[in-house]
Design an enzyme around this catalytic site. Structure first.
Site, PDB file in Angstrom:
ATOM      1  N   HIS A   1      -8.502  -0.484  -0.913  1.00 47.49           N
ATOM      2  CA  HIS A   1      -7.597  -1.625  -1.061  1.00 47.49           C
ATOM      3  C   HIS A   1      -8.435  -2.819  -1.499  1.00 47.49           C
ATOM      4  CE1 HIS A   1      -4.576   0.246   1.829  1.00 47.49           C
ATOM      5  NE2 HIS A   1      -5.687   0.891   2.131  1.00 47.49           N
TER       6      HIS A   1
ATOM      7  N   HIS B   1      -5.027  -0.940  -5.711  1.00 54.69           N
ATOM      8  CA  HIS B   1      -5.536   0.201  -4.951  1.00 54.69           C
ATOM      9  C   HIS B   1      -6.220   1.161  -5.904  1.00 54.69           C
ATOM     10  CE1 HIS B   1      -2.359  -1.452  -2.341  1.00 54.69           C
ATOM     11  NE2 HIS B   1      -3.209  -1.137  -1.388  1.00 54.69           N
TER      12      HIS B   1
ATOM     13  N   CYS C   1       0.794  -1.238   0.000  1.00 60.76           N
ATOM     14  CA  CYS C   1       0.000   0.000   0.000  1.00 60.76           C
ATOM     15  C   CYS C   1       0.829   1.291   0.000  1.00 60.76           C
ATOM     16  CB  CYS C   1      -0.968   0.028   1.185  1.00 60.76           C
ATOM     17  SG  CYS C   1      -1.504  -1.561   1.791  1.00 60.76           S
TER      18      CYS C   1
ATOM     19  N   LYS D   1     -15.247  -2.654   5.367  1.00 62.31           N
ATOM     20  CA  LYS D   1     -14.708  -3.590   4.383  1.00 62.31           C
ATOM     21  C   LYS D   1     -15.703  -4.694   4.068  1.00 62.31           C
ATOM     22  CE  LYS D   1     -12.386  -6.743   7.618  1.00 62.31           C
ATOM     23  NZ  LYS D   1     -11.191  -7.570   7.845  1.00 62.31           N
TER      24      LYS D   1
ATOM     25  N   ASP E   1      -2.521  -7.526  -5.403  1.00 64.09           N
ATOM     26  CA  ASP E   1      -2.926  -6.275  -4.782  1.00 64.09           C
ATOM     27  C   ASP E   1      -3.427  -5.273  -5.815  1.00 64.09           C
ATOM     28  OD1 ASP E   1      -3.225  -5.092  -2.348  1.00 64.09           O
ATOM     29  OD2 ASP E   1      -1.095  -5.000  -1.886  1.00 64.09           O
TER      30      ASP E   1
ATOM     31  N   GLN F   1       1.027 -10.910  -3.092  1.00 68.14           N
ATOM     32  CA  GLN F   1      -0.351 -10.422  -2.997  1.00 68.14           C
ATOM     33  C   GLN F   1      -0.834  -9.988  -4.376  1.00 68.14           C
ATOM     34  OE1 GLN F   1      -0.104  -7.271   0.041  1.00 68.14           O
ATOM     35  NE2 GLN F   1      -1.506  -8.490   1.267  1.00 68.14           N
TER      36      GLN F   1
END
Length: 664
Positions: free
Chosen positions: A535, A409, A358, A489, A407, A405
């Site tokens: 996220h 964003h 992040c 979340k 990931d 991950q």
């Protein structure tokens, strides 16, 4: 507590939308479209002729029906059945009571319920043997049959301390010090003060009497080591694991499920199929991808990238380490340091291996001034991170120290949150469906007592999540106050072929990092404002998801994903040249096809080896196949398909790879 629903998409572009619990492999397969090439009638049962040679007289060649796993019952969970949770919690106390009756010198610590049962940690001079577990179980059953009441009592802190000191239980004193609320609650098994009574510090809940537990629906499973408080500098305790159910039939069903789970263990399959390893010489929790597993990972990551690029994401890459100050700013060193590796000095400055991606994405955002016209920005990265896990917690691909991950964003305006969350939900459904997952459990976690951000931004974000889920047509469970301090979340669990639920996807709204890093954008009124950061991960991590896939398919991976899709088996050395020619034709026409030629051994041995290695397609070639320009095909999932022309095989391989089909 209400039973958790099996959440099904209201609309879906995939054909396999039935829950896995209704058809264990149905959702794991993609049927051919009408454009698929039809297979001709089988000319002769060639593989059946080698059945006794290849698999022994006790087994037969696999048919498509035999490839299906047996349907397993769906057992209740602690979340869906409050009575079951009480049974398990009470069984933990009965375990401790029975153990101290048989072994009076043993000291007790803690004993919670867990997903499939309970455990209790003991400080014992001698290690518990299997024979000891049998004795303890019998003693538990005696206590259960005595119908002893389980009674709650509230006492002052001083009274609780005095009672603990009187029975010389030092671990309980430490537990008492950690309890902040008063009065202190004690639960007794048996009437308080009676000769049979045993008690424990506990907040509950419990059953009303021991006979509310079915004595033949409990079992003690194993003993493991566990440090007190998870601290390696503290005493090593013995953790006795048990399972408890509402009926003997449920226990029997659970044991069957455990047997099936053991058969699907990704560590065993990964070794047998030569997919990956954990090399202790390099260190625990570090994954080595072998060529076959690495190719499958490549296919997964390529699909991930393609779907994200089509979904409006941009790919970025970030470093593996950064100066320690970055992790102070992000808050990780303050809140997450126990899960981070120690820093390393570089040019008299301290650096840190990244535990998350992040902050790196945040720095890319800050690299230039941003306008509201640029938002939303969607940045995705397959970023490898490093987290310290205690050696005793490491478990195959499920718990490692270095992992990748999946990931991403999203930086967006407050009024874009709903659409962006819906976009993530659609993307995760698209991606997970490629692997046959179509049965989801959705949880929404809302604002906790301690949090950052204004009431208004929290409410708008929670409303946006609810609205996005409503637009999708998905039901969800609300975990009031269960959100992170920096935003609400969504957590999504997938169900595998034998009914187990796995936490994979997370969508997290974040007000904290934009504040910590002073992120801004210029709005239409020329004012500087704070973006919302979202996220999200679909797999969670590539390693863990690969482990889940391995167990879901029991090593019989979808053909599009398999590292080796087809193995051509020459009847004799005379047919090797034809086999190599066919392989070359298939690969030339369909470059993504993974085809090998095996030879040098008797055909029976070649077939048996291909079976053991779970090769999806075996193709025998002999005189008749060479003359006809064909292959004699056998599929692990569909059985014997007979003689198929090479041209038909090529067309089918193209469709299969292009459309991520599970069958030939």
């Amino acid at each position: 507590m209400a039973a958790r629903p099996h959440v099904m998409p209201a609309t879906s572009s995939v054909s396999h939308s039935l829950p896995l619990s209704h058809s264990p492999r149905a959702a794991a397969r993609r049927r051919h479209s009408s454009s698929s090439v039809p297979l001709p009638q089988q000319k002769r049962p060639l593989f059946s002729a080698f059945a006794s040679v290849t698999t022994g007289s006790e087994t037969k060649a696999k048919t498509s029906q035999e490839a299906e796993p047996l349907p397993l019952p769906e057992l209740p969970t602690n979340e869906s059945d409050d009575e079951l949770l009480r049974i398990r919690h009470s069984a933990a106390h009965i375990l401790a009571m029975a153990t101290q009756r048989l072994f009076p010198d043993v000291q007790v610590t803690i004993g919670p319920w867990i997903d499939n049962g309970f455990y209790y940690d003991f400080d014992a001079k001698e290690a518990f043997s299997d024979a000891d577990l049998k004795k303890i179980k019998k003693e538990m059953q005696k206590i259960i049959r005595k119908k002893l009441p389980i009674v709650s009592e509230e006492v002052t802190r001083d009274e609780a301390k005095a009672r603990i000191e009187a029975i010389n239980e030092p671990y309980k004193l430490e537990i008492l010090d950690a309890i902040k609320e008063e009065p202190i609650t004690i639960y007794h098994i048996g009437e308080p003060g009676s000769e049979e009574s045993w008690w424990d510090l506990c907040a509950g809940p419990h059953v009303e009497k021991t006979s509310d537990i079915t004595s033949n629906a409990i079992d003690l499973e194993k003993v493991a080591g566990a440090y007190w408080r998870g601290d390696e500098t503290r005493p090593m305790l013995q953790r006795v694991y048990g399972t408890a159910w509402k009926s003997k039939q449920q226990l029997v069903q659970y044991r069957e499920l455990q047997k099936e789970a053991a058969r699907r263990d990704h560590r065993l399959i990964g070794k047998n199929l030569d997919l990956f390893s954990i090399q202790e010489e390099a260190g625990g929790g570090l994954v080595f991808w072998h060529p076959k597993g690495a190719y499958m990972r490549h296919k997964i990551e390529s699909l991930w990238k393609d779907i994200h690029l089509r979904g409006g994401y941009e790919l970025i890459y970030s470093p593996h380490i950064a100066q320690q100050d970055l992790w102070h700013t992000s808050g990780h060193l303050g809140f997450y340091s126990e899960s981070m590796f120690n820093g390393l000095e570089v040019d008299k400055e301290m650096y840190q291996l990244k535990p998350m991606n992040c902050p790196f994405h945040v720095l890319v955002y800050k690299d230039q001034k941003r306008s509201y016209r640029q938002l939303p920005l969607r940045w995705a990265e397959l970023g490898t991170v490093y987290r310290y896990e205690r050696s005793g917690t490491l478990q195959g691909l499920f718990r490692v120290r270095g992992f990748t991950q999946d990931d991403a964003h999203i930086f967006c305006l407050p009024n874009q949150v709903e659409d962006e969350i819906l976009g993530v939900i659609n993307l995760l459904e698209d991606l997970l469906s490629k692997f046959g997952f179509a049965d989801y459990e959705v949880n929404l976690s809302t604002r906790p007592e301690k949090s950052v951000g204004s009431d208004e931004v929290w409410q708008k974000s929670e409303d946006a999540i609810r609205s996005a889920l409503a637009r999708k047509g998905w039901d969800f469970i609300v975990d009031e106050g269960g959100g992170a301090f920096y935003g609400p979340k969504i957590d999504i669990k997938i169900k595998d072929a034998i009914g187990r639920k796995w936490q994979c996807s997370t969508i997290q709204v974040d007000f904290n990092l934009p504040e910590r890093f002073d992120l801004k954008y210029t709005d239409s009124d020329a004012a500087e404002k704070r973006p919302i950061m979202i996220h999200r991960a679909i797999f969670g991590s590539v390693e863990r998801f690969f482990g889940i896939l391995t167990e879901n398919y029991a090593g019989d991976f979808p053909i599009w994903l398999s590292a080796e899709q087809m193995r051509i088996l020459p009847v004799s050395e005379d047919h090797v040249a034809y086999a190599e020619e066919v392989k070359a034709r298939i690969v030339a026409a369909c470059p993504q096809a993974r085809v090998t030629v095996a030879g040098g051994e008797r055909l029976g041995k070649l077939i048996r080896t291909a079976e053991v290695e779970k090769v999806p397609l075996m193709c025998v070639v002999g005189d008749s196949e060479r003359e006809a320009g064909a292959l004699n095909v056998r599929s692990r999932t569909q059985g014997e398909l007979g003689s198929v022309s090479v041209e038909d095989v090529i067309q089918r391989m193209k469709v299969m790879n292009d459309e991520q089909l599970s069958e030939f």
